[in-house]
Design an enzyme around this catalytic site. Sequence first.
Site, PDB file in Angstrom:
ATOM      1  N   ARG A 104      -7.946 -47.182   6.669  1.00 26.94           N
ATOM      2  CA  ARG A 104      -7.603 -46.432   8.049  1.00 26.94           C
ATOM      3  C   ARG A 104      -8.242 -45.329   7.910  1.00 26.94           C
ATOM      4  NH1 ARG A 104      -1.670 -46.620  11.063  1.00 26.94           N
ATOM      5  NH2 ARG A 104      -1.516 -45.239   9.568  1.00 26.94           N
ATOM      6  N   THR A 108      -8.746 -40.248  12.816  1.00 26.85           N
ATOM      7  CA  THR A 108      -8.347 -41.836  14.113  1.00 26.85           C
ATOM      8  C   THR A 108      -7.712 -43.383  14.349  1.00 26.85           C
ATOM      9  OG1 THR A 108     -10.232 -42.636  12.943  1.00 26.85           O
ATOM     10  CG2 THR A 108     -11.297 -41.038  14.275  1.00 26.85           C
ATOM     11  N   ASP A 200       3.727 -46.244   2.596  1.00 25.99           N
ATOM     12  CA  ASP A 200       2.476 -46.054   1.960  1.00 25.99           C
ATOM     13  C   ASP A 200       2.135 -47.116   1.043  1.00 25.99           C
ATOM     14  OD1 ASP A 200      -0.673 -44.766   2.812  1.00 25.99           O
ATOM     15  OD2 ASP A 200      -0.452 -46.362   1.484  1.00 25.99           O
ATOM     16  N   ASP A 203      -0.452 -47.029  -1.399  1.00 24.99           N
ATOM     17  CA  ASP A 203       0.458 -45.591  -2.644  1.00 24.99           C
ATOM     18  C   ASP A 203       1.156 -46.461  -3.327  1.00 24.99           C
ATOM     19  OD1 ASP A 203      -1.946 -44.292  -1.837  1.00 24.99           O
ATOM     20  OD2 ASP A 203      -0.616 -43.602  -0.608  1.00 24.99           O
TER      21      ASP A 203
HETATM   22  O1  LIG Z   1      -1.745 -51.767  11.405  1.00 21.67           O
HETATM   23  P1  LIG Z   1      -3.031 -50.235  11.113  1.00 21.67           P
HETATM   24  O2  LIG Z   1      -2.798 -49.141  12.096  1.00 21.67           O
HETATM   25  O3  LIG Z   1      -4.683 -50.479  10.790  1.00 21.67           O
HETATM   26  O4  LIG Z   1      -2.743 -49.485   9.715  1.00 21.67           O
HETATM   27  C1  LIG Z   1      -2.395 -51.166   8.255  1.00 21.67           C
HETATM   28  C2  LIG Z   1      -2.763 -50.473   7.603  1.00 21.67           C
HETATM   29  O5  LIG Z   1      -2.664 -49.277   6.854  1.00 21.67           O
HETATM   30  C3  LIG Z   1      -2.494 -49.451   5.463  1.00 21.67           C
HETATM   31  O6  LIG Z   1      -4.135 -49.490   4.762  1.00 21.67           O
HETATM   32  P2  LIG Z   1      -5.080 -48.143   4.087  1.00 21.67           P
HETATM   33  O7  LIG Z   1      -5.658 -47.808   5.140  1.00 21.67           O
HETATM   34  O8  LIG Z   1      -3.479 -47.334   3.909  1.00 21.67           O
HETATM   35  O9  LIG Z   1      -5.287 -48.955   2.630  1.00 21.67           O
HETATM   36  P3  LIG Z   1      -5.022 -49.293   1.446  1.00 21.67           P
HETATM   37  O10 LIG Z   1      -4.255 -49.860   1.797  1.00 21.67           O
HETATM   38  O11 LIG Z   1      -6.368 -49.133   0.495  1.00 21.67           O
HETATM   39  O12 LIG Z   1      -3.964 -48.568   0.828  1.00 21.67           O
HETATM   40  C4  LIG Z   1      -1.835 -50.914   5.357  1.00 21.67           C
HETATM   41  O13 LIG Z   1      -2.572 -51.858   4.166  1.00 21.67           O
HETATM   42  C5  LIG Z   1      -3.713 -51.389   6.101  1.00 21.67           C
HETATM   43  O14 LIG Z   1      -4.440 -52.449   6.184  1.00 21.67           O
HETATM   44  O1  LIG Z   2       3.295 -47.455   7.379  1.00 25.03           O
HETATM   45  C1  LIG Z   2       2.819 -48.033   7.263  1.00 25.03           C
HETATM   46  C2  LIG Z   2       1.180 -47.534   8.031  1.00 25.03           C
HETATM   47  C3  LIG Z   2       0.160 -47.929   7.440  1.00 25.03           C
HETATM   48  N1  LIG Z   2       0.034 -48.031   6.546  1.00 25.03           N
HETATM   49  C4  LIG Z   2       0.643 -48.439   5.539  1.00 25.03           C
HETATM   50  O2  LIG Z   2       1.075 -48.657   4.408  1.00 25.03           O
HETATM   51  N2  LIG Z   2       2.420 -48.259   5.698  1.00 25.03           N
HETATM   52 MG   LIG Z   3      -2.612 -47.104   2.076  1.00 27.88          MG
END
Ligand SMILES: O=P(O)(O)OC[C@H]1O[C@H](OP(=O)(O)OP(=O)(O)O)[C@H](O)[C@@H]1O
Ligand SMILES: O=c1cc[nH]c(=O)[nH]1
Ligand SMILES: [Mg+2]
Length: 209
Positions: A104, A108, A200, A203
Amino acid sequence: MSRVFVLDHPLIQHKLTKIRDKNTGTKEFRELVDEVAMLMAFEITRDLPLMDVETETPVTVAKTKELVGKKIGLIPILRAGLGMVEGVRKLIPAAKVGHVGLYRDPKTLKPVEYYIKLPSDISDRELIVIDPMLATGGSANDAIHSLKKRGAKNIKLMCLVAAPEGVDVIKEDHPDVDIYLGAIDDGLDENGYIIPGLGDAGDRLFGTK
Ligand SMILES: O=P(O)(O)OC[C@H]1O[C@H](OP(=O)(O)OP(=O)(O)O)[C@H](O)[C@@H]1O
Ligand SMILES: O=c1cc[nH]c(=O)[nH]1
Ligand SMILES: [Mg+2]
């Protein structure tokens, strides 16, 4: 119309509380997410079809049940979905696994796809899209669009924690997709994080913060 199931099994809810706790470190977080994913899979597979079979026990013949050989595909959204997929595979070891890589954009909040690798026969499979977090819904929505574009017909979505906004997006765009959740939280903060959420997920799973 999507059906939305909040899985209220006491073990799922208890473990989710520990997952949310900011004092839970990476090792325990990862173990708990794995366990909850397995318990959620138990609930999600409740409607798998059975057929009547006869089995010879050491004593006599038993009229009993067996799963109809249904083809299942698990689709973790990278990265955080990786934390749940092995838990689900413990219960469905024959499932094939496809990966959708999305992150994400922090400004944006729109998803950016960077990887996709799927089993060749996804149109014949019941797919379970796996991601711990359903926040704005953009990532899961994109992943489901990507799967449908490639022929997927039968999709379920499984997340640990959702914001109402994300649930609404999936219901609106994919009324054919049922949603399985550990909890629906209050909403999103100004950075698109779920409130109260768990922070997160990627993370915390991989120790990158
Ligand atoms: O519903 P949304 O607003 O799209 O947010 C949710 C997304 O955000 C996080 O991923 P992230 O972008 O942090 O990637 P990661 O899993 O690599 O940490 C999570 O694991 C989802 O995929
Ligand atoms: O709360 C949140 C939203 C998006 N992605 C995450 O990992 N946590
Ligand atoms: Mg993430």
